[in-house]
Design an enzyme around this catalytic site. Structure first.
Site, PDB file in Angstrom:
ATOM      1  N   HIS A 124       0.958  -1.341  -0.220  1.00 32.65           N
ATOM      2  CA  HIS A 124       0.180  -0.348   0.156  1.00 32.65           C
ATOM      3  C   HIS A 124       0.811   1.488   0.429  1.00 32.65           C
ATOM      4  O   HIS A 124       2.196   1.172   0.016  1.00 32.65           O
ATOM      5  CB  HIS A 124      -0.790   0.085   0.720  1.00 32.65           C
ATOM      6  CG  HIS A 124      -0.375   0.207   2.559  1.00 32.65           C
ATOM      7  ND1 HIS A 124      -0.227   0.871   3.057  1.00 32.65           N
ATOM      8  CD2 HIS A 124      -0.133  -1.005   3.172  1.00 32.65           C
ATOM      9  CE1 HIS A 124       0.686   0.205   4.299  1.00 32.65           C
ATOM     10  NE2 HIS A 124       0.204  -0.423   4.275  1.00 32.65           N
ATOM     11  N   SER A 184      -5.667   4.951   6.885  1.00 35.75           N
ATOM     12  CA  SER A 184      -5.625   3.785   7.452  1.00 35.75           C
ATOM     13  C   SER A 184      -6.743   2.817   5.770  1.00 35.75           C
ATOM     14  O   SER A 184      -7.531   3.709   5.313  1.00 35.75           O
ATOM     15  CB  SER A 184      -7.541   3.878   8.654  1.00 35.75           C
ATOM     16  OG  SER A 184      -8.016   3.072   8.326  1.00 35.75           O
ATOM     17  N   LYS A 185      -6.204   1.296   6.358  1.00 35.23           N
ATOM     18  CA  LYS A 185      -6.062   1.013   5.671  1.00 35.23           C
ATOM     19  C   LYS A 185      -7.972   0.444   5.351  1.00 35.23           C
ATOM     20  O   LYS A 185      -8.157  -0.072   4.277  1.00 35.23           O
ATOM     21  CB  LYS A 185      -5.400  -0.417   5.425  1.00 35.23           C
ATOM     22  CG  LYS A 185      -4.362  -0.872   5.256  1.00 35.23           C
ATOM     23  CD  LYS A 185      -3.614  -1.970   5.267  1.00 35.23           C
ATOM     24  CE  LYS A 185      -1.892  -1.452   5.892  1.00 35.23           C
ATOM     25  NZ  LYS A 185      -1.524  -2.798   6.607  1.00 35.23           N
ATOM     26  N   ARG A 186      -8.491   1.132   6.185  1.00 35.15           N
ATOM     27  CA  ARG A 186     -10.704   0.969   6.100  1.00 35.15           C
ATOM     28  C   ARG A 186     -10.949   1.624   5.231  1.00 35.15           C
ATOM     29  O   ARG A 186     -12.142   2.152   5.278  1.00 35.15           O
ATOM     30  CB  ARG A 186     -10.957   0.771   7.628  1.00 35.15           C
ATOM     31  CG  ARG A 186     -10.804  -0.475   7.894  1.00 35.15           C
ATOM     32  CD  ARG A 186     -10.806  -0.922   9.576  1.00 35.15           C
ATOM     33  NE  ARG A 186     -10.415  -0.101  10.581  1.00 35.15           N
ATOM     34  CZ  ARG A 186      -8.724  -0.503  10.946  1.00 35.15           C
ATOM     35  NH1 ARG A 186      -8.041  -1.455  10.685  1.00 35.15           N
ATOM     36  NH2 ARG A 186      -8.013   0.276  11.362  1.00 35.15           N
TER      37      ARG A 186
END
Ligand code: GLU
Length: 481
Positions: free
Chosen positions: A17, A255-257
């Protein structure tokens, strides 16, 4: 001067990412700036958290971005191999044993229930932070022998030196100090026999002769733990640097979310972002060049980049800027390269299989200036494949009296031989006959003939849309008046 060797050491607990890629890029640029080596090491000791395909994603997308390692699991230098920590367990064992013999580490037989009970007791007693009570450090030789004879499972803990101070000159933040009294005896080998990150990383950084450790700021508090091991072995400590956070437009940590921003490099590739644009864009996430220049080639970045101009403030991930940058790189391609790049995206969105090659190329090239990233071409050319839906703006234009006049005149002068030149002539006739100019003329024709208020060069668009469709639209409109 020692050779500069910088490693990027991902744990394969997810796919590449933006945050990882920026770390890897800065590691790479520092290594290359100093003519050194960029090493990819896989830190896979947290076996429960590893994900299928995590390592492949890291390697594949780093290569795609042009952050190509000099050494990696696939490209090992025998002097330092292997490059996956799970393949280095024997090496770690030797050093764990040494620490135990030196008295710097000890086996801990406490169960997790015992540890939890003790930590809870500390919390209830109001301790700011909990730490291991050193029970197993104080075991007598008999107790140790008994545990051993029983075959009790154990972890190995580092015995943290008392009253020690750990200071390092962080390449980004300057001097940082930790006191050993704030760190409890910590686990270097888990009860499954696998070393923890903080231990393995030191052994590897030393054996792989890493000169600069440059990583995310979440590792600042790990640094004193790593320094104590370097010191116990009497090894030189590398230079440390901890990059600042990447935040979104509202100042929150990426954030990955967070679904509002694409987080994974694969998503950018799939959307038709160019690796060289990503490379350039990410280099500015926490580093700034001397002047105002924003577009840099790979070689310019290698020459300019250094640890000197790293920002202490969080860096904002500005998607608009990335898209702008991608647009600059994309439209700078020559026509053939541009077509080769965007065509697959056009094909993914529309069926081009029975379209004439020249027609497709001419249509696509109408959008060369406008198209910001590969997948956008699908939307841009949509009007050639699906009847556009009239919006408010278009309905408004169709309601103008002048539009009716323009459509009638143009319909009457449509050429028999359908060429761009002849369409231009029909347009000139329309202009003369209606006596209109400017917006009423141009918008009127565009909307009545294409059903869109925006688009590429009008005559080319009419030509490519084809006689039947254009004639039909104009007739329907004129008849409805
Ligand atoms: N494996 C660690 C991580 O993925 C690397 C930390 C380091 O660079 O020391 O966060």
């Amino acid at each position: 001067m020692e050779r500069v060797r910088v490693r990027y050491a991902p744990s394969p607990t997810g796919f590449l990412h933006i945050g990882n890629a920026r770390t890897a890029l800065f590691d790479y640029l520092i290594a290359k700036h100093y003519g050194g080596d960029f090493v990819l090491r896989i830190e896979d000791t947290d076996i429960e958290r590893n994900v299928e395909g995590g390592e492949d994603s890291q390697s594949f997308y780093l290569d795609w971005l042009g952050i190509v390692p000099d050494e990696s699991p696939e490209k090992p230098n025998p002097k330092y191999a292997p490059y996956r920590q799970m393949e280095r367990l024997d090496i770690y064992k030797e050093y764990v044993d040494k620490l135990i013999v030196q008295g710097d580490a000890y086996k801990c037989y406490c169960t997790s229930e015992e540890l939890d009970a003790d930590y809870n007791r500390q919390k209830e007693a109001g301790y700011a932070s909990t730490r291991y009570n050193q029970k197993c450090f104080h075991l007598s030789d008999e107790e140790k022998a008994a545990n051993e004879a029983e075959g009790k499972p154990f972890s190995v803990r580092l015995h943290v030196p008392e009253n020690a101070t750990y200071t390092f000159d962080d390449m980004v933040r300057g001097e940082i100090t930790f006191e050993s009294k704030d760190i409890g005896d910590w686990v270097i080998v888990k009860s499954n026999g696998i070393p923890t990150y903080n231990f393995a990383v030191v052994i590897d950084d030393h054996l792989m002769e890493i000169s600069h450790v440059f990583r995310g700021e979440e590792h600042i508090s790990n640094t004193p733990k790593q320094m104590m091991i370097f010191e116990m072995f009497g090894w030189d400590i590398p230079r440390y640097g901890h990059m600042t956070l990447i935040v979104n437009e509202t100042g929150k940590k990426l954030s990955k979310r967070d679904n509002s921003i694409m987080q994974y490099i694969s998503q950018y590739k799939d959307q038709g972002y160019l690796p060289e644009a990503m490379f350039n864009f990410m280099s500015l996430l926490g580093w700034s060049p001397k002047g105002e220049q924003e577009l840099f080639t790979h070689d310019e970045l290698v020459a300019e980049f250094s640890e000197q101009r790293l920002s202490k403030a969080p860096s904002m991930f500005d998607v608009t800027k990335l898209t702008w940058m991608n647009h600059q790189y994309l439209k700078a391609k020559d026509d053939a390269a541009w077509l080769a790049f965007v065509r697959p995206f056009a094909e993914a969105a529309h069926d081009l299989s029975n379209k004439d090659e020249a027609w497709v190329n001419t249509m696509l090239l109408l959008y060369k200036e406008q198209c910001q990233y590969g997948a956008e071409i699908g939307t841009l050319i949509d009007g050639f494949f699906n009847e556009p839906v009239l919006g408010e703006a278009e309905t408004d234009v169709l309601s103008w009296e002048t539009t009716g006049a323009v459509a009638k005149a143009f319909l009457a002068s449509l050429p028999t031989d359908w060429t761009v030149e002849n369409l231009k002539e029909a347009f000139n006739t329309t202009k003369t006959e209606t006596g209109l100019k400017g917006k009423p003329l141009f918008m009127g024709l565009r909307v009545s003939a294409t059903h869109q208020s925006h688009g590429p060069d009008l005559m080319s668009a009419l030509y490519l849309t084809g006689e039947d469709v254009i004639r039909n639209r104009l007739e329907t409109y004129v008849n409805s008046l």
